[in-house]
Scaffold this active site. Structure first.
Site, PDB file in Angstrom:
ATOM      1  N   ASP A  97       9.111   3.064   0.246  1.00 27.00           N
ATOM      2  CA  ASP A  97       8.030   3.673   1.009  1.00 27.00           C
ATOM      3  C   ASP A  97       8.236   3.292   2.474  1.00 27.00           C
ATOM      4  OD1 ASP A  97       5.726   4.381   2.295  1.00 27.00           O
ATOM      5  OD2 ASP A  97       4.377   3.650   0.725  1.00 27.00           O
ATOM      6  N   LYS A 120       3.591   9.283   8.833  1.00 28.08           N
ATOM      7  CA  LYS A 120       3.262   8.709  10.144  1.00 28.08           C
ATOM      8  C   LYS A 120       4.152   9.250  11.278  1.00 28.08           C
ATOM      9  CE  LYS A 120       0.277   5.318   8.227  1.00 28.08           C
ATOM     10  NZ  LYS A 120       0.270   4.435   7.098  1.00 28.08           N
ATOM     11  N   TYR A 126       0.853  -1.196   0.000  1.00 22.81           N
ATOM     12  CA  TYR A 126       0.000   0.000   0.000  1.00 22.81           C
ATOM     13  C   TYR A 126       0.881   1.236   0.000  1.00 22.81           C
ATOM     14  CZ  TYR A 126      -3.584   3.391   1.447  1.00 22.81           C
ATOM     15  OH  TYR A 126      -4.437   4.460   1.518  1.00 22.81           O
TER      16      TYR A 126
END
Ligand SMILES: *Cc1c(COP(=O)(O)O)cnc(C)c1O
Length: 432
Positions: A243, A271, A148
């Site tokens: 990522d 995050k 993702y």
């Protein structure tokens, strides 16, 4: 650790929410449909715990899906946000904090000289792809099944198993044209990767990967696989984009790339970087990053990018992350994983617990779990029942088999012990 007395207030709020928010939530995984129940509305968080609208208290392993590496409402993070807010919430002009945060990121990541901030990981990956396409003059992107990278149109693509397939949109509303340039390969499959690069390599702008995939549950790279990504990117002239929205600042000071000794061309971050406020970034060497406007002509912008509150929260969060913090987070994760294995074994349950510092997943199946197909073959009903039982014992797990647990530095030994007691009971109670 008494079971919830009631969730009447959450239920009432959910009923109201369903009238004004699609599905009652602002992000799908909060809805708890995957574990067959309605969401709990959270009223406040304190360290490792959250308290819901009915006053029930839970040990929290979602921690906002990763940002809260120091737990909820850490006093130094809250103080930094408050101080920033008192000076003004947003200017649309540069501030000193943005420079400090970029310097802090560059100090931690040897692959990074320059940073461009965004407000979400989705924007950061979308923008990193644009930069990679501009820098290479190519359009195709290779991603891995089950990975993702935010809800970017071109990356919202799944694939059948086996060899690399052309991307097919995974959501209505994603134009076929948006995923036509996406090549999808099963994770941890060197042959499929080589075959895909052999076929598409001369048109490939980037290989994009979560170095420690954590959005199909945690599925670690097999020995040599990350090195193969670097090799295949170099051989084809594609950029390697890692990522690290989840792994960066969490699994180690310098992310998974430091632990695995792999140097990407670009890194996507988020995050933890925003310490619980909206902040993300893409980052890399000067020669690439200066192609971004206004240094170069690759356009990308954001009204709230580098927002002073988010930067203050991120800086306070990173400054608390010293070597001792990473040692403690690793010890906590190791103890949790070992205890979860023991609890399952004692109840005669077959699970595969995968962990790296700061992340773990309990797969309800035999190991090993090597790719998305393996993860998807878990017993999701058994997982759901276990999660519902955990909630009843005062532990709030990520409500999906395909997500990671996010222990924080607020999860101390006593919290771990209480978690393992609850988990052991939940394994017993939900045994078939
Ligand atoms: C969460 C996540 C994103 C998207 O970040 P948002 O801030 O939710 O847009 C991208 N990549 C990975 C690996 C993520 O876990």
């Amino acid at each position: 650790m008494s079971p919830p007395l009631t969730d009447a207030r959450s239920a009432a709020l959910y009923a109201e929410a369903l009238k004004v928010l699609p599905g009652g939530v602002n992000s799908p995984v909060r809805a708890m449909r995957a574990i067959g129940r309605d969401p709990l509305f959270v009223e406040r968080g304190e360290g490792a715990e959250i308290v819901d609208a009915d006053g029930n208290r839970y040990i929290d392993y979602v921690c906002s899906w990763g940002p809260l590496i120091h737990g909820h409402a850490h006093p130094e993070v809250v103080a930094a946000i408050s101080a920033a807010a008192a000076r003004g919430t947003s200017f649309g002009a540069p501030t000193a904090g943005e420079v400090e945060l970029a310097e802090e990121v560059a100090a931690r990541f040897p692959s990074v000289e320059m940073v461009r901030m965004t407000s979400s990981g989705t924007e950061a990956s979308m923008s990193a792809l644009r930069l990679a396409r501009a820098a290479t003059g190519r359009e195709k992107v290779l991603k891995f099944a089950g990975a993702y990278h935010g809800h970017v149109d071109g990356l919202l693509a799944e694939a059948g198993s086996g060899l690399a397939t052309q991307g097919i949109p995974a959501s209505p509303g994603v134009p076929a044209a948006a995923t036509a340039a996406t090549v999808i390969v099963p994770w941890n499959d060197p042959q499929a990767l080589r075959a895909a690069v052999a076929e598409h390599g001369d048109r490939l702008a980037a290989i994009v990967a979560e170095p420690y995939p954590a959005n199909m549950g945690v599925v670690l790279p097999r020995e040599g696989f990350l090195a193969l990504l670097r090799e295949q990117a170099d051989a084809s002239g594609a950029l390697l984009i890692l990522d690290e929205v989840i792994s960066g600042f969490r699994v180690a000071r310098g992310g998974a790339q430091a632990r695995e000794q792999i140097r990407p061309d670009l890194t996507i971050m988020g995050k933890v970087l925003g310490g619980g406020l909206p902040a993300a970034a893409y980052a890399g060497p000067r020669a690439l990053m200066e192609q971004i406007a206004p240094a170069g002509d690759v356009y990308q912008a954001g009204t709230l990018s580098g927002n002073p509150l988010a930067v203050a929260a991120g800086l306070a969060t990173l400054r608390l992350l010293d070597g001792d913090a990473y040692d403690r987070l690793e010890a906590t994760t190791t103890a949790l994983a070992a205890g979860l294995r023991d609890g399952a074994a004692a109840a005669g349950r077959t699970v595969e617990v995968v962990d790296v510092p700061g992340l773990l997943t309990v797969f309800f199946r035999e190991g090993p779990v090597r790719d998305y197909a393996d993860a998807a073959a878990s017993d999701r009903d058994a997982h759901a029942a276990w999660c519902r039982a955990l909630l009843a014992h005062g532990v709030y797990p990520p409500p999906s088999q395909f997500e990671a647990w996010f222990p924080s530095l607020a999860h101390d030994d006593a919290v771990v012990r209480r978690t393992l007691d609850a988990a052991a009971a939940a394994f017993q109670e939900t045994a078939p």
